[in-house]
Scaffold this motif. Structure first.
Motif, short mmCIF file in Angstrom:
data_model
loop_
_atom_site.label_atom_id
_atom_site.label_comp_id
_atom_site.label_asym_id
_atom_site.label_seq_id
_atom_site.Cartn_x
_atom_site.Cartn_y
_atom_site.Cartn_z
N GLU A 33 0.84 -1.21 0.00
CA GLU A 33 0.00 0.00 0.00
C GLU A 33 0.87 1.25 0.00
O GLU A 33 0.62 2.21 -0.75
CB GLU A 33 -0.91 0.02 1.24
N GLU A 37 1.42 4.12 -2.91
CA GLU A 37 1.19 5.52 -2.56
C GLU A 37 2.43 6.35 -2.88
O GLU A 37 2.34 7.47 -3.39
CB GLU A 37 0.83 5.63 -1.07
N LYS C 10 -9.51 3.65 -0.56
CA LYS C 10 -8.86 3.24 -1.81
C LYS C 10 -8.87 1.72 -1.92
O LYS C 10 -8.72 1.02 -0.92
CB LYS C 10 -7.42 3.75 -1.85
N ASP C 73 -9.43 2.46 -8.08
CA ASP C 73 -10.69 3.07 -7.65
C ASP C 73 -10.64 3.49 -6.18
O ASP C 73 -9.90 2.92 -5.37
CB ASP C 73 -11.85 2.06 -7.77
N THR C 74 -11.45 4.50 -5.85
CA THR C 74 -11.75 4.81 -4.45
C THR C 74 -13.22 4.49 -4.25
O THR C 74 -14.07 4.96 -5.01
CB THR C 74 -11.48 6.29 -4.12
#
Lengths: 144, 144, 144, 144
Positions: A33, A37, C10, C73-74
């Motif tokens: 993750e 990011e 997210k 996608d969120t």
């Protein structure tokens, strides 16, 4: 561009195990993750890399656990690119409780780039020169 | 062909949560394991369906929890096809501790078939008539 | 207090499966994340409930999938308490892509309260009257 | 007693990601499954250790990925105890496709023992001498 991405993340209940703490395998997921990011914040959109038919699989991962996170905690995962040559990339991670200096864990991951269809290694410098240059600019000019 | 597949499965440590029992989301995953085993045992190889460019996504799932499984347990998941018309399929599940009549949970899942590339629904009867016939033969001739 | 909590999240790469979309079991986990956020935003801290020796296991869950989420996608998970009587609680969920009216999924979960040590049901009204009153105030006074 | 446990395991659909292969974090989970099977086969029941109020958390884990597993595969995880002194234990793993010599991955994990209530390290030799002796007997008498 800032190489050190600080990624904040609440611990989810389902990430705990019957020890009452987060299962160790989830730290490996948190690193992913934070790495994605890190890429996003630096204009390196991984979804865009995959749309170009390129995958970036993990070739190694490693985590040292020093303390444990539990439900209710917010963790802070710092991701940093430490190596990239177009063919391979390496990241380092440190995980803390939010607002706390003490380390929960440190980690590392290694990656390569492959063609989605042929499943063979490729050089990102040739396939996506702009993306590759953007990644290279993140590297420290001096050894860290 | 036998419609009722009994699938045995040890509980994994990482499937437990801090309540000391298996997290409820894992029952949904066990149902998938049992459904794919049900297909395999009946000559309906899901990997083969996907190789033909067909996906079988889940359109609904449901689970009623009556008791809980914990680390050290072996669970027995019974899967049964309850409906299939080429366009939609439905399965029912019951979950017990191995060798124990008492139910841990019951569940249900609904599925459709889509074209992997176009992402539009399709009729398995037309695209894979033999596979479709094999699935149809599993259904009870009388309403269950 | 606001009964409808909108929880943004997210999609993580590891939540996708080889269909290229989020595995359906993860929607069940997102509902849990949204439910705990709903509790937190309304002064009902689940960690506090557990510290009082009370667990709130899931007695049922259900999800209808209308469309799919993918990496990049969120999602926006809306959680709402629909029933609570001290002994049982029920929540409803709707899941959308962030900023998009179209539903990805709707869901439901049922819960009871049990004593962590005895593992027997309990009435939250008796064991934690203030917490119970806070939860009750979230309920619509008229049928929704 | 046989130090090398060969643990067979079908790949589950939900373990794959949108690359079409098993997500790397699941190899860490497979190692845990194989380690617990290794303990069980050697009369070292981890559930029994936990019932004695002792936890055995992971202090480090590491995995090198050489090739990838996909849905439909059966993997063979070999687990071996490589070090144990009452306070720490270490395991090595190799992962192959069933019936195939070629490695998918190799791995390592480190563990300590802690008191479940106090959450402080303990010496298994003192707390569970028989269990400790059983583990020690698994170690090679000569350096491997």
């Amino acid at each position: 561009m800032i190489n050190d991405t600080v990624y904040l993340r609440k611990v989810f209940y389902y990430e705990t195990d019957r020890m009452g703490i987060v299962h160790h395998s989830n730290y490996i997921r948190w690193m992913e993750e934070a790495r994605l990011e890190h890429m996003r914040q630096n204009g390196v959109d991984y979804a865009e890399i995959e749309e170009a038919g390129i995958l970036m699989p993990v070739t190694s991962c490693e985590c040292e656990y020093k303390s444990s996170a539990k439900f209710g905690d917010t963790v802070e995962v710092t991701a940093r690119l430490t190596a990239f040559n177009g063919v391979r990339a390496e990241y380092e991670y440190s995980i803390r409780l939010s607002g706390n200096e003490r380390l929960l864990a440190t980690g590392h991951s290694g990656h390569c780039f492959i063609d989605e269809v042929k499943r063979t290694p490729l050089n990102l410098k040739r396939r996506m020169p702009d993306m590759s240059a953007a990644i290279t600019r993140l590297l420290p000019t001096e050894p860290a």
